[in-house]
Each structure stands twice: as C-alpha cells, then as structure tokens.
Write a protein that holds these residues in place. Structure first.
Motif, PDB file in Angstrom:
ATOM      1  N   SER A  15       0.835  -1.203   0.000  1.00 22.00           N
ATOM      2  CA  SER A  15       0.000   0.000   0.000  1.00 22.00           C
ATOM      3  C   SER A  15       0.871   1.254   0.000  1.00 22.00           C
ATOM      4  CB  SER A  15      -0.902   0.008   1.245  1.00 22.00           C
ATOM      5  OG  SER A  15      -0.131  -0.042   2.429  1.00 22.00           O
ATOM      6  N   GLN A  16       0.335   2.345  -0.585  1.00 20.85           N
ATOM      7  CA  GLN A  16       1.038   3.622  -0.616  1.00 20.85           C
ATOM      8  C   GLN A  16       0.198   4.680   0.077  1.00 20.85           C
ATOM      9  OE1 GLN A  16       1.853   6.130  -4.297  1.00 20.85           O
ATOM     10  NE2 GLN A  16       3.940   5.488  -3.772  1.00 20.85           N
TER      11      GLN A  16
ATOM     12  N   ASP B 207       9.412  16.656  -6.953  1.00 20.30           N
ATOM     13  CA  ASP B 207       8.969  17.512  -5.861  1.00 20.30           C
ATOM     14  C   ASP B 207       8.440  16.729  -4.657  1.00 20.30           C
ATOM     15  OD1 ASP B 207       6.791  16.496  -7.149  1.00 20.30           O
ATOM     16  OD2 ASP B 207       5.630  18.362  -7.138  1.00 20.30           O
ATOM     17  N   ALA B 208       8.737  15.443  -4.575  1.00 15.15           N
ATOM     18  CA  ALA B 208       8.237  14.639  -3.455  1.00 15.15           C
ATOM     19  C   ALA B 208       9.265  13.570  -3.082  1.00 15.15           C
ATOM     20  CB  ALA B 208       6.900  13.994  -3.805  1.00 15.15           C
ATOM     21  N   PHE B 209       9.103  13.043  -1.893  1.00 13.12           N
ATOM     22  CA  PHE B 209       9.983  11.985  -1.405  1.00 13.12           C
ATOM     23  C   PHE B 209       9.249  10.652  -1.419  1.00 13.12           C
ATOM     24  CE2 PHE B 209      11.707  15.821   0.412  1.00 13.12           C
ATOM     25  CZ  PHE B 209      13.077  15.639   0.337  1.00 13.12           C
TER      26      PHE B 209
ATOM     27  N   LYS C 119       6.822  -2.456   5.468  1.00  9.39           N
ATOM     28  CA  LYS C 119       5.384  -2.691   5.518  1.00  9.39           C
ATOM     29  C   LYS C 119       4.579  -1.895   4.499  1.00  9.39           C
ATOM     30  CE  LYS C 119       5.339  -3.854  10.455  1.00  9.39           C
ATOM     31  NZ  LYS C 119       4.817  -3.510  11.790  1.00  9.39           N
ATOM     32  N   ALA C 120       5.108  -0.756   4.055  1.00  6.82           N
ATOM     33  CA  ALA C 120       4.305   0.116   3.191  1.00  6.82           C
ATOM     34  C   ALA C 120       5.208   1.074   2.425  1.00  6.82           C
ATOM     35  CB  ALA C 120       3.282   0.898   4.018  1.00  6.82           C
ATOM     36  N   GLN C 121       4.575   1.862   1.550  1.00  9.97           N
ATOM     37  CA  GLN C 121       5.266   2.920   0.830  1.00  9.97           C
ATOM     38  C   GLN C 121       4.575   4.242   1.148  1.00  9.97           C
ATOM     39  OE1 GLN C 121       5.164   1.681  -3.298  1.00  9.97           O
ATOM     40  NE2 GLN C 121       7.182   0.717  -3.137  1.00  9.97           N
ATOM     41  N   TYR C 122       5.377   5.303   1.207  1.00 10.41           N
ATOM     42  CA  TYR C 122       4.843   6.633   1.506  1.00 10.41           C
ATOM     43  C   TYR C 122       5.372   7.620   0.474  1.00 10.41           C
ATOM     44  CZ  TYR C 122       3.925   4.491   6.039  1.00 10.41           C
ATOM     45  OH  TYR C 122       3.483   3.662   7.030  1.00 10.41           O
TER      46      TYR C 122
END
Length: 324
Positions: free
Chosen positions: A2-3, A107-109, A115-118
């Motif tokens: 999941s993100q 423009d984002a990290f 467990k997940a992606q952000y």
C-alpha cells in the motif's frame, strides 16, 4: 504494498521525533512518524538503571513538565515521560516499521518501509545514532558471548568480563558488573578514563582501578576473542586473559545509508557531518530536514536531547513558509 500520501514523514520516534510531531500537530499537518522499534527505541535500549546527565527540565519537550523524584532522572522515568507525552497528545506514529529506502523524486519523497510505501512533500530525519554499533573488527567478534549493548549486571555475576572503552557507558557497565560480583577488566585505547564521564562517577571508577578492584589496561586494544579467553595488545606486549563475556561499548553511529540514499552531502573527513542550514535544519536536499543527534555525524556527543529539542521549532517555523 500500500502507498500513503503525507505532508511530512518523520523517520525516528525518539524524543526529538516526538517533539517534531507535537509542532506538526499544532498546525494540523498530515504527518506520520516511522519508528523501527519501540517508542523511543534508543532510550529503551539504554542500560536498565542508567541515570541521565541532564536534569528533568532539560529533557522536557514542548514545555510539557517532566516530574522526577530524583535530581537527575533515570531511564524508566524518561520512558514513562515520553510515552505519556506521545499517548496524551495522540501523535501519529507507526512502531516496528523499518524504513528501508528514501529518495527524492522531483517535488516529493518516496519512503519505502518493510510494511508500506509513503509519498511525502517533506521528510524529517531524526534517527539518532544508537542503533548501529561501531564494530571492533577483530576475530571472534561474532561469538555469542560478545555484546555491543549493556542492559544490566546480573548475567555477568561471578564471570570474567572484558569491558572495552572508557566512556560513560563503559564506566557504568564496569562499575555495575563489579558491584554484582563480576570480575571486570577494562581495555582502554587512551591514557585514562574519558574526560566526559559523568563528574560524580569518574572518581568512583578511578578509585576502583587504583585499589585493584577493577583491572584496567591503558594504551591497549582487544585483538582477538576466543571461546574462553581474549588476546589484548598492551604496552608490555600481548596478554591472554581468561574470559566469559565481552561488553564492547565502543560507541555507535548514525544511519548514514539513509542520508546517502537521499543525496545529503557529508563532510569529507572522518566526522561525516551532514550539510544543513543551522537556522532552518534543512539539509542541502530541499525539503529534507535533520533533527537531533544525526546532525553531528560521528560526533555523537555534540547533540543530545537538551540542546537539540529546539530543532523541532526551527523546522516547523520554516515549514510554515514552505509547506504547500
């Protein structure tokens, strides 16, 4: 996997990471703390009976009172304080979630954990330094009798114990193990007990060494660890000593991997100090902020709770102007 989309991801759930979260809560920003272990994991891994050098008011964050029954609080009191701060303010934190990769895409990290992606507009690195020990690099270091962390003295009672180092942690371990009946030998590279050892403890260890209760080898190094003995280099030549346990408290280092993955520049010397703006705590990677001990690189004695808790307010003040 999941993100999740966030305004800010804070990596590290120690006191300074919590202080950042409190500032972000006030502004109703969408953030999350990612912590690889327990809440304030570094403090949790401190020796069980450790006493802080600082008084309780200097360990407070966000002006929330830290009441201690002692002139200088101990580990358990600090764990209770930071836990109550975190739970009472309902900060957003994911425990036991390890960050494996961090990079910036335009423009984002992108932050990937086990467990997940952000995906986040901004990132705060507040990972401290206590998770990665400095290894001795000697034969036998992988033996189960060797540890780079010290919790309590009881397991070492009536045992031959080598304590490597002369810092606060080494001195505390040596004294506690000796008082619980361990036969302690300190192996020290330098000429004396460290000058930064707590002022009320330093005379104690020096007296124990001078009276012969604790043996110390100065200008010496551990060069091999064997199942029932160790070999050390001393000014008088090599010595083989009987040994049951080695407590190698040779210091720790920050997680440089995450800094390098994100593209943060490090000084070219042995200190490896990350580049950042001292007024805003922003690194030379736009949108990536540093907070706490990680700011000092290998100079892990430079930053601690009482002088880095201000980092949270500096970061929040800058984000007030730049977070869109």
């Amino acid at each position: 996997m999941s993100q999740h989309m966030k305004d800010i991801v804070i990596i590290g759930g120690g006191p300074i990471g919590i202080a950042c979260a409190l500032e972000f809560e006030k502004r109703q920003w969408d953030y999350v703390i990612l912590e690889k272990g327990a809440l304030t994991n570094s403090l949790f891994n401190y020796p069980k009976y450790m006493t802080f050098f600082s008084t309780s008011e200097k360990l407070e964050i966000d002006s929330i009172p830290f009441i201690s029954k002692n002139p200088k609080p101990n580990r358990d009191e600090a764990l209770e304080y930071y836990r109550r701060v975190a739970t009472s303010n309902a900060i957003h934190i994911n425990l036991y979630e390890t960050v494996e990769h961090l990079n910036k895409q335009k423009d984002a990290f992108e932050v990937t954990t086990d467990k997940a992606q952000y995906r986040a507009k901004k990132v705060v690195l507040a990972t401290g330094f206590y998770d990665i020990p400095n290894m001795l690099g000697v034969p036998g270091e992988q033996l189960p009798k060797v540890t780079h962390y010290y919790r309590e003295a009881h397991p070492y009672s009536m045992q031959d114990v080598i304590v490597v180092g002369a810092s606060n942690s080494s001195v505390d371990a040596a004294l506690e193990i000796w008082r619980k009946g361990g036969r302690v030998t300190m192996v020290i590279r330098g000429a004396s007990i460290g000058e930064r050892v707590k002022y009320w403890v330093r005379p104690d260890i020096i007296n124990r060494i001078e009276e012969g209760s604790i043996r110390a080898y100065y200008h010496s190094e551990l060069i091999e660890i064997r199942p029932t003995e160790v070999v050390i280099n001393t000014p008088e030549g090599q010595k083989v000593l009987p040994n049951d346990y080695v407590v190698a408290l040779t210091g720790y280092k920050p997680n440089f991997d995450l800094l390098e993955q994100a593209g943060v520049s490090l000084s070219k010397d042995d200190i490896k100090r990350p580049v950042y703006n001292e007024d805003t705590m922003e690194s030379d990677v736009a949108g990536l902020y540093l907070a706490g001990v990680i700011c000092g690189g290998m100079e892990t004695h430079k930053w601690f709770i009482e002088n880095s808790r201000i980092h949270a307010k500096l970061i929040a003040a800058h984000l007030d102007k730049t977070l869109t």
